[in-house]
Design a protein around this motif. Sequence first.
Motif, PDB file in Angstrom:
ATOM      1  N   GLU A 106      14.957 -11.988  43.375  1.00 56.67           N
ATOM      2  CA  GLU A 106      14.176 -13.208  43.578  1.00 56.67           C
ATOM      3  C   GLU A 106      13.230 -13.477  42.410  1.00 56.67           C
ATOM      4  O   GLU A 106      12.766 -14.599  42.230  1.00 56.67           O
ATOM      5  CB  GLU A 106      13.354 -13.090  44.872  1.00 56.67           C
ATOM      6  CG  GLU A 106      14.220 -12.975  46.106  1.00 56.67           C
ATOM      7  CD  GLU A 106      13.425 -12.597  47.362  1.00 56.67           C
ATOM      8  OE1 GLU A 106      13.995 -12.723  48.445  1.00 56.67           O
ATOM      9  OE2 GLU A 106      12.265 -12.164  47.243  1.00 56.67           O
ATOM     10  N   LEU A 107      12.940 -12.439  41.650  1.00 57.26           N
ATOM     11  CA  LEU A 107      11.976 -12.610  40.561  1.00 57.26           C
ATOM     12  C   LEU A 107      12.669 -12.795  39.215  1.00 57.26           C
ATOM     13  O   LEU A 107      12.015 -12.862  38.184  1.00 57.26           O
ATOM     14  CB  LEU A 107      11.032 -11.405  40.518  1.00 57.26           C
ATOM     15  CG  LEU A 107      10.145 -11.252  41.758  1.00 57.26           C
ATOM     16  CD1 LEU A 107       9.315  -9.993  41.655  1.00 57.26           C
ATOM     17  CD2 LEU A 107       9.253 -12.456  41.959  1.00 57.26           C
ATOM     18  N   ALA A 148      10.673 -19.637  39.222  1.00 60.37           N
ATOM     19  CA  ALA A 148      10.569 -19.523  40.684  1.00 60.37           C
ATOM     20  C   ALA A 148       9.127 -19.568  41.213  1.00 60.37           C
ATOM     21  O   ALA A 148       8.870 -20.254  42.208  1.00 60.37           O
ATOM     22  CB  ALA A 148      11.284 -18.260  41.166  1.00 60.37           C
ATOM     23  N   PRO A 149       8.175 -18.872  40.552  1.00 59.97           N
ATOM     24  CA  PRO A 149       6.816 -18.904  41.108  1.00 59.97           C
ATOM     25  C   PRO A 149       6.244 -20.322  41.205  1.00 59.97           C
ATOM     26  O   PRO A 149       5.688 -20.698  42.236  1.00 59.97           O
ATOM     27  CB  PRO A 149       6.005 -18.047  40.126  1.00 59.97           C
ATOM     28  CG  PRO A 149       7.006 -17.135  39.504  1.00 59.97           C
ATOM     29  CD  PRO A 149       8.284 -17.922  39.426  1.00 59.97           C
ATOM     30  N   ALA A 150       6.445 -21.113  40.159  1.00 59.54           N
ATOM     31  CA  ALA A 150       5.885 -22.469  40.178  1.00 59.54           C
ATOM     32  C   ALA A 150       6.530 -23.291  41.301  1.00 59.54           C
ATOM     33  O   ALA A 150       5.854 -24.060  41.995  1.00 59.54           O
ATOM     34  CB  ALA A 150       6.090 -23.141  38.823  1.00 59.54           C
ATOM     35  N   THR A 208       6.716 -16.252  44.892  1.00 60.78           N
ATOM     36  CA  THR A 208       5.592 -16.422  43.974  1.00 60.78           C
ATOM     37  C   THR A 208       5.414 -15.159  43.146  1.00 60.78           C
ATOM     38  O   THR A 208       5.645 -15.170  41.945  1.00 60.78           O
ATOM     39  CB  THR A 208       4.267 -16.720  44.718  1.00 60.78           C
ATOM     40  OG1 THR A 208       4.062 -15.717  45.698  1.00 60.78           O
ATOM     41  CG2 THR A 208       4.305 -18.080  45.370  1.00 60.78           C
ATOM     42  N   ILE A 209       5.051 -14.077  43.802  1.00 61.28           N
ATOM     43  CA  ILE A 209       4.762 -12.870  43.025  1.00 61.28           C
ATOM     44  C   ILE A 209       5.263 -11.596  43.660  1.00 61.28           C
ATOM     45  O   ILE A 209       5.308 -10.571  43.018  1.00 61.28           O
ATOM     46  CB  ILE A 209       3.240 -12.704  42.788  1.00 61.28           C
ATOM     47  CG1 ILE A 209       2.495 -12.747  44.118  1.00 61.28           C
ATOM     48  CG2 ILE A 209       2.719 -13.719  41.808  1.00 61.28           C
ATOM     49  CD1 ILE A 209       1.028 -12.430  43.980  1.00 61.28           C
ATOM     50  N   GLY A 210       5.643 -11.630  44.914  1.00 59.34           N
ATOM     51  CA  GLY A 210       5.853 -10.349  45.581  1.00 59.34           C
ATOM     52  C   GLY A 210       7.273 -10.030  45.952  1.00 59.34           C
ATOM     53  O   GLY A 210       7.504  -9.166  46.777  1.00 59.34           O
TER      54      GLY A 210
END
Lengths: 408, 75
Positions: free
Chosen positions: A182-183, A188-190, A175-177
């Motif tokens: 991964e970011l 990816a967050p959604a 999500t965010i961390g």
Amino acid sequence: MSVDNAPDTRPIPVRKDVGRLETRLPLVELNQDGKLARFMYPNGVEGYMTTTAAHFRAILSDGRFHAKRFLGEPQPTPVSVELPDMPGFIPSMNGPDHLAVRRLAAGDFSVKHIRDLGVTIEEVVDKHLDRVEQHGSPADIFELYCLTIPSEVIARILGVPTTHTPEFQNAARYTIGGLPKELDDPEAPARAIKTLHGLLADVIAMKRAEPQDDLITRLTKATDPVLSDEEIWGLCTNLLLAGHETTATNSAYQIAILLERPDVREEFLGHPENIPDYIEELLRYKAILTDSGAGIPRLATETVEFDGVVIEEGDWVMPCAATANVDPSVCPHAPTELDLNRTPFPHLTFGFGAHTCLGQHLARAELKVMVPKIFERFPGLQALMPLDEVPWLDKGFGYRMAELRVTW
Amino acid sequence: MTLANGSIGPIAIDVDKCIAVGQCVLAAPNVFDVDDGGIVILLDPCPPESERPAVLNAITRCPADVISLPEALGG
């Protein structure tokens, strides 16, 4: 109306090239008059920034300024984090509805309950120290230690079964961390939020069938107000996001500061009885949501004249803890310096007003175990590279270090 | 204001505004406590004079303006 994209608005001057632990200094230096400053934030959204502790507290206590998160507000990184609208997501709720839902979770994060959680935190931290030791030197302790402890502790508070915990922690990172790789994917967050939705729906059904002594069970039994499964999902996602990257990054910062400053390390580790106060000073000095001038944006719901500045309806105001925490009126002696023996004063890293960090006692309890214990386990702990060369991440929720590679 | 018996107060709390972050307990543990939901409990509305700095600290630290003391309001 807001002054959208006025060409003369300055970009917020966060220095990202040198002295990673000093990113906020340009903000402090440029605001001598104590007035609101108007900036273009890195994601291209304009807003006012507070520069004093008094303004920070005033904006966050004024009900005309609404909380609204992940929906187009100024953010500290070039790519906005946008999350779907979630019922029960308290950072975007206001007024009595916000307070009522917040209170349903507050007991589990109160001073008393967090005190009782001490044993659990020690156990989770020890397990992670074993993992770092098994991995062997050198290791990225951001990934192996800082990032995973907070999400496992939150999973335990919520009552996520151990069978579901790895998937829960994994989704949290996407999500965010997460880690840089991964970011990379903007979708990816959604997707991770959707994964959490499914996973938490399972857990909520389990708790309704077999109630236990945990927060999700308590939320399923709430009566004032009654929460739908969707609201429980939103609230639990909220608690996970709020308690994950924040403590992960702040623990990494504190460990990094101790690695870089042998004098500070000696003082910190030499006086274990003072660690709670030392943690407060470290939180004042450097924390993820503060040092890039970002924080907890508020939207003006009407035009407000505020200390000589007309804030138009629809304008964003960013209460900035980085400047509030070095305001000479609250921190008179060498405010931009780290001083572990400073007379403690109430810093504003955890915010102010109705949305003041719900998990602040948990964050403190985690930091005061995570930071000293890694030095106790690995007395020869050293950073693998000078901190100026550590890769820094400007994607996601906050501007922060992407890894912390150490040897011992 | 110091009362005739050497105590301060009376302290007033607006429980409806409490957001349960427990700053008051950290600042003045002899005067405030919290219930199982984290909501403030006023243990002693008229504590001894020696508690004055702690109570004023609790008022400063409370982020939701829950606590008041007549003198802190200038009264």
